[in-house]
Design a protein around this motif. Structure first.
Motif, PDB file in Angstrom:
ATOM      1  N   VAL A  80      -4.048  -9.528 -15.034  1.00 50.56           N
ATOM      2  CA  VAL A  80      -3.825  -8.387 -14.141  1.00 50.56           C
ATOM      3  C   VAL A  80      -3.528  -8.919 -12.738  1.00 50.56           C
ATOM      4  O   VAL A  80      -4.087  -9.931 -12.307  1.00 50.56           O
ATOM      5  CB  VAL A  80      -5.029  -7.415 -14.131  1.00 50.56           C
ATOM      6  CG1 VAL A  80      -6.253  -8.047 -13.518  1.00 50.56           C
ATOM      7  CG2 VAL A  80      -4.713  -6.114 -13.430  1.00 50.56           C
ATOM      8  N   THR A  81      -2.586  -8.248 -12.060  1.00 51.66           N
ATOM      9  CA  THR A  81      -2.245  -8.620 -10.682  1.00 51.66           C
ATOM     10  C   THR A  81      -2.146  -7.361  -9.838  1.00 51.66           C
ATOM     11  O   THR A  81      -1.983  -6.262 -10.360  1.00 51.66           O
ATOM     12  CB  THR A  81      -0.873  -9.343 -10.602  1.00 51.66           C
ATOM     13  OG1 THR A  81       0.151  -8.456 -11.027  1.00 51.66           O
ATOM     14  CG2 THR A  81      -0.853 -10.613 -11.417  1.00 51.66           C
ATOM     15  N   THR A  82      -2.242  -7.536  -8.541  1.00 52.37           N
ATOM     16  CA  THR A  82      -2.025  -6.446  -7.598  1.00 52.37           C
ATOM     17  C   THR A  82      -1.605  -7.039  -6.263  1.00 52.37           C
ATOM     18  O   THR A  82      -1.766  -8.237  -6.023  1.00 52.37           O
ATOM     19  CB  THR A  82      -3.281  -5.567  -7.412  1.00 52.37           C
ATOM     20  OG1 THR A  82      -2.932  -4.391  -6.692  1.00 52.37           O
ATOM     21  CG2 THR A  82      -4.388  -6.301  -6.676  1.00 52.37           C
ATOM     22  N   GLN A  83      -1.067  -6.201  -5.416  1.00 52.83           N
ATOM     23  CA  GLN A  83      -0.743  -6.608  -4.057  1.00 52.83           C
ATOM     24  C   GLN A  83      -1.642  -5.849  -3.100  1.00 52.83           C
ATOM     25  O   GLN A  83      -1.990  -4.700  -3.341  1.00 52.83           O
ATOM     26  CB  GLN A  83       0.717  -6.285  -3.720  1.00 52.83           C
ATOM     27  CG  GLN A  83       1.713  -7.094  -4.483  1.00 52.83           C
ATOM     28  CD  GLN A  83       3.133  -6.762  -4.080  1.00 52.83           C
ATOM     29  OE1 GLN A  83       3.409  -6.350  -2.952  1.00 52.83           O
ATOM     30  NE2 GLN A  83       4.050  -6.960  -5.012  1.00 52.83           N
ATOM     31  N   VAL A  84      -2.020  -6.516  -2.028  1.00 56.07           N
ATOM     32  CA  VAL A  84      -2.739  -5.860  -0.936  1.00 56.07           C
ATOM     33  C   VAL A  84      -1.701  -5.651   0.153  1.00 56.07           C
ATOM     34  O   VAL A  84      -1.118  -6.611   0.648  1.00 56.07           O
ATOM     35  CB  VAL A  84      -3.905  -6.738  -0.422  1.00 56.07           C
ATOM     36  CG1 VAL A  84      -4.558  -6.098   0.786  1.00 56.07           C
ATOM     37  CG2 VAL A  84      -4.916  -6.978  -1.529  1.00 56.07           C
ATOM     38  N   GLY A  88      -3.675  -2.167   8.943  1.00 53.55           N
ATOM     39  CA  GLY A  88      -4.911  -1.488   9.348  1.00 53.55           C
ATOM     40  C   GLY A  88      -5.678  -0.916   8.170  1.00 53.55           C
ATOM     41  O   GLY A  88      -6.826  -1.233   7.965  1.00 53.55           O
ATOM     42  N   ARG A  89      -5.030  -0.068   7.368  1.00 53.70           N
ATOM     43  CA  ARG A  89      -5.654   0.523   6.185  1.00 53.70           C
ATOM     44  C   ARG A  89      -4.992  -0.076   4.950  1.00 53.70           C
ATOM     45  O   ARG A  89      -3.970   0.417   4.484  1.00 53.70           O
ATOM     46  CB  ARG A  89      -5.488   2.043   6.166  1.00 53.70           C
ATOM     47  CG  ARG A  89      -6.183   2.778   7.274  1.00 53.70           C
ATOM     48  CD  ARG A  89      -7.662   2.897   7.158  1.00 53.70           C
ATOM     49  NE  ARG A  89      -8.091   3.486   5.910  1.00 53.70           N
ATOM     50  CZ  ARG A  89      -9.324   3.371   5.462  1.00 53.70           C
ATOM     51  NH1 ARG A  89     -10.217   2.699   6.146  1.00 53.70           N
ATOM     52  NH2 ARG A  89      -9.676   3.923   4.340  1.00 53.70           N
ATOM     53  N   ASN A  90      -5.521  -1.146   4.433  1.00 53.57           N
ATOM     54  CA  ASN A  90      -4.937  -1.806   3.270  1.00 53.57           C
ATOM     55  C   ASN A  90      -5.089  -0.971   2.013  1.00 53.57           C
ATOM     56  O   ASN A  90      -6.048  -0.222   1.860  1.00 53.57           O
ATOM     57  CB  ASN A  90      -5.591  -3.170   3.046  1.00 53.57           C
ATOM     58  CG  ASN A  90      -5.095  -4.205   4.019  1.00 53.57           C
ATOM     59  OD1 ASN A  90      -4.053  -4.044   4.630  1.00 53.57           O
ATOM     60  ND2 ASN A  90      -5.847  -5.264   4.177  1.00 53.57           N
ATOM     61  N   GLU A  91      -4.149  -1.144   1.111  1.00 54.22           N
ATOM     62  CA  GLU A  91      -4.179  -0.497  -0.192  1.00 54.22           C
ATOM     63  C   GLU A  91      -3.818  -1.521  -1.252  1.00 54.22           C
ATOM     64  O   GLU A  91      -3.069  -2.451  -0.984  1.00 54.22           O
ATOM     65  CB  GLU A  91      -3.161   0.650  -0.249  1.00 54.22           C
ATOM     66  CG  GLU A  91      -3.449   1.771   0.712  1.00 54.22           C
ATOM     67  CD  GLU A  91      -2.368   2.840   0.676  1.00 54.22           C
ATOM     68  OE1 GLU A  91      -1.372   2.672  -0.054  1.00 54.22           O
ATOM     69  OE2 GLU A  91      -2.531   3.831   1.386  1.00 54.22           O
ATOM     70  N   VAL A  92      -4.333  -1.321  -2.458  1.00 60.73           N
ATOM     71  CA  VAL A  92      -3.917  -2.138  -3.592  1.00 60.73           C
ATOM     72  C   VAL A  92      -2.843  -1.363  -4.346  1.00 60.73           C
ATOM     73  O   VAL A  92      -2.913  -0.142  -4.469  1.00 60.73           O
ATOM     74  CB  VAL A  92      -5.102  -2.516  -4.508  1.00 60.73           C
ATOM     75  CG1 VAL A  92      -6.066  -3.446  -3.803  1.00 60.73           C
ATOM     76  CG2 VAL A  92      -5.824  -1.294  -5.002  1.00 60.73           C
TER      77      VAL A  92
END
Length: 121
Positions: A80-84, A88-92
Protein backbone atom coordinates in the motif's frame (compact mmCIF):
# COMPACT_ATOMS: atom_id res chain seq x y z
CA UNK A 1 4.16 -10.69 6.92
CA UNK A 2 7.73 -10.43 7.96
CA UNK A 3 10.80 -8.41 7.09
CA UNK A 4 13.65 -10.89 7.34
CA UNK A 5 14.14 -11.11 3.55
CA UNK A 6 14.22 -7.33 3.24
CA UNK A 7 17.29 -7.04 5.47
CA UNK A 8 17.98 -4.29 7.94
CA UNK A 9 16.45 -0.81 7.47
CA UNK A 10 19.84 0.66 6.47
CA UNK A 11 20.26 -1.96 3.73
CA UNK A 12 16.75 -1.37 2.41
CA UNK A 13 17.29 2.40 2.51
CA UNK A 14 20.44 2.13 0.36
CA UNK A 15 18.72 -0.25 -2.05
CA UNK A 16 15.74 2.10 -2.48
CA UNK A 17 17.92 5.19 -2.92
CA UNK A 18 19.80 3.39 -5.70
CA UNK A 19 16.74 1.95 -7.46
CA UNK A 20 14.16 4.76 -7.21
CA UNK A 21 14.16 7.28 -10.08
CA UNK A 22 16.12 10.48 -9.76
CA UNK A 23 14.25 13.76 -10.05
CA UNK A 24 15.21 15.50 -13.30
CA UNK A 25 17.98 12.89 -13.60
CA UNK A 26 19.97 14.59 -10.84
CA UNK A 27 18.41 14.52 -7.40
CA UNK A 28 18.16 11.16 -5.68
CA UNK A 29 15.23 10.68 -3.28
CA UNK A 30 15.57 11.06 0.47
CA UNK A 31 14.46 7.75 2.00
CA UNK A 32 13.63 6.82 5.59
CA UNK A 33 12.80 3.26 6.72
CA UNK A 34 11.03 2.58 10.05
CA UNK A 35 10.28 -0.90 11.45
CA UNK A 36 6.61 -1.28 12.50
CA UNK A 37 4.73 -4.01 14.37
CA UNK A 38 1.18 -5.23 13.59
CA UNK A 39 -0.32 -2.35 15.61
CA UNK A 40 1.67 0.15 13.46
CA UNK A 41 3.95 1.14 16.38
CA UNK A 42 7.68 1.71 15.95
CA UNK A 43 9.56 -1.35 17.14
CA UNK A 44 12.95 -3.07 17.06
CA UNK A 45 13.87 -4.76 13.77
CA UNK A 46 13.53 -8.26 15.23
CA UNK A 47 9.87 -7.58 16.17
CA UNK A 48 8.92 -5.84 12.89
CA UNK A 49 5.94 -7.06 10.90
CA UNK A 50 6.68 -4.63 8.06
CA UNK A 51 8.61 -1.47 7.27
CA UNK A 52 7.24 2.02 6.70
CA UNK A 53 9.15 3.76 3.91
CA UNK A 54 9.01 7.55 3.59
CA UNK A 55 10.45 8.95 0.36
CA UNK A 56 10.65 12.46 -1.07
CA UNK A 57 12.81 14.74 -3.16
CA UNK A 58 14.32 17.87 -1.66
CA UNK A 59 12.47 19.89 -4.29
CA UNK A 60 8.94 18.52 -4.48
CA UNK A 61 6.20 18.96 -7.03
CA UNK A 62 3.09 16.90 -7.75
CA UNK A 63 4.55 15.22 -10.86
CA UNK A 64 7.65 14.11 -8.97
CA UNK A 65 5.57 12.60 -6.17
CA UNK A 66 3.43 10.75 -8.71
CA UNK A 67 6.57 9.33 -10.36
CA UNK A 68 8.02 8.33 -6.98
CA UNK A 69 4.77 6.68 -5.85
CA UNK A 70 4.51 4.70 -9.10
CA UNK A 71 8.11 3.47 -8.70
CA UNK A 72 7.47 2.43 -5.08
CA UNK A 73 4.26 0.57 -6.06
CA UNK A 74 6.27 -1.53 -8.49
CA UNK A 75 8.81 -2.59 -5.86
CA UNK A 76 8.44 -6.19 -4.63
CA UNK A 77 6.75 -6.42 -1.23
CA UNK A 78 5.03 -3.01 -1.30
CA UNK A 79 1.37 -3.53 -0.51
CA UNK A 80 0.00 0.00 0.00
CA UNK A 81 1.19 3.53 -0.80
CA UNK A 82 -0.08 7.05 -0.31
CA UNK A 83 1.05 10.61 -0.80
CA UNK A 84 1.09 13.32 1.84
CA UNK A 85 0.06 16.55 0.14
CA UNK A 86 -1.02 19.99 1.19
CA UNK A 87 0.15 23.25 2.56
CA UNK A 88 -0.49 23.68 6.27
CA UNK A 89 -3.29 21.08 6.36
CA UNK A 90 -1.79 17.88 4.98
CA UNK A 91 -3.94 15.13 3.52
CA UNK A 92 -3.24 11.56 2.50
CA UNK A 93 -4.33 10.67 -1.03
CA UNK A 94 -5.17 7.00 -0.40
CA UNK A 95 -8.24 6.51 1.85
CA UNK A 96 -7.31 2.82 2.31
CA UNK A 97 -3.99 3.69 3.98
CA UNK A 98 -3.98 2.66 7.69
CA UNK A 99 -5.34 5.53 9.80
CA UNK A 100 -2.67 5.28 12.47
CA UNK A 101 -0.01 6.03 9.82
CA UNK A 102 -2.20 8.20 7.59
CA UNK A 103 -5.09 10.57 8.32
CA UNK A 104 -4.93 10.20 12.12
CA UNK A 105 -1.13 10.14 12.26
CA UNK A 106 0.37 12.19 15.05
CA UNK A 107 2.22 15.12 13.48
CA UNK A 108 0.63 14.64 10.03
CA UNK A 109 0.47 18.39 9.44
CA UNK A 110 4.18 18.74 10.21
CA UNK A 111 5.21 16.30 7.45
CA UNK A 112 6.58 17.60 4.18
CA UNK A 113 4.98 16.45 0.89
CA UNK A 114 6.15 12.88 0.42
CA UNK A 115 5.23 9.30 -0.48
CA UNK A 116 4.70 6.73 2.27
CA UNK A 117 4.71 3.00 1.50
CA UNK A 118 4.34 -0.14 3.62
CA UNK A 119 6.58 -3.02 2.62
CA UNK A 120 6.92 -6.59 3.86
CA UNK A 121 7.68 -10.11 2.58
Amino acid sequence: MSTYRLGFPSQLKRQLQDSLPRQHGTYSPVVSVTPRDRAERKCPVYDADHYEVQAYYTTTDADSLDLLEQALREMPGVYVTTQVRGRGRNEVTNPDFPNRLGASRRGLHDLRPQVIALIGD
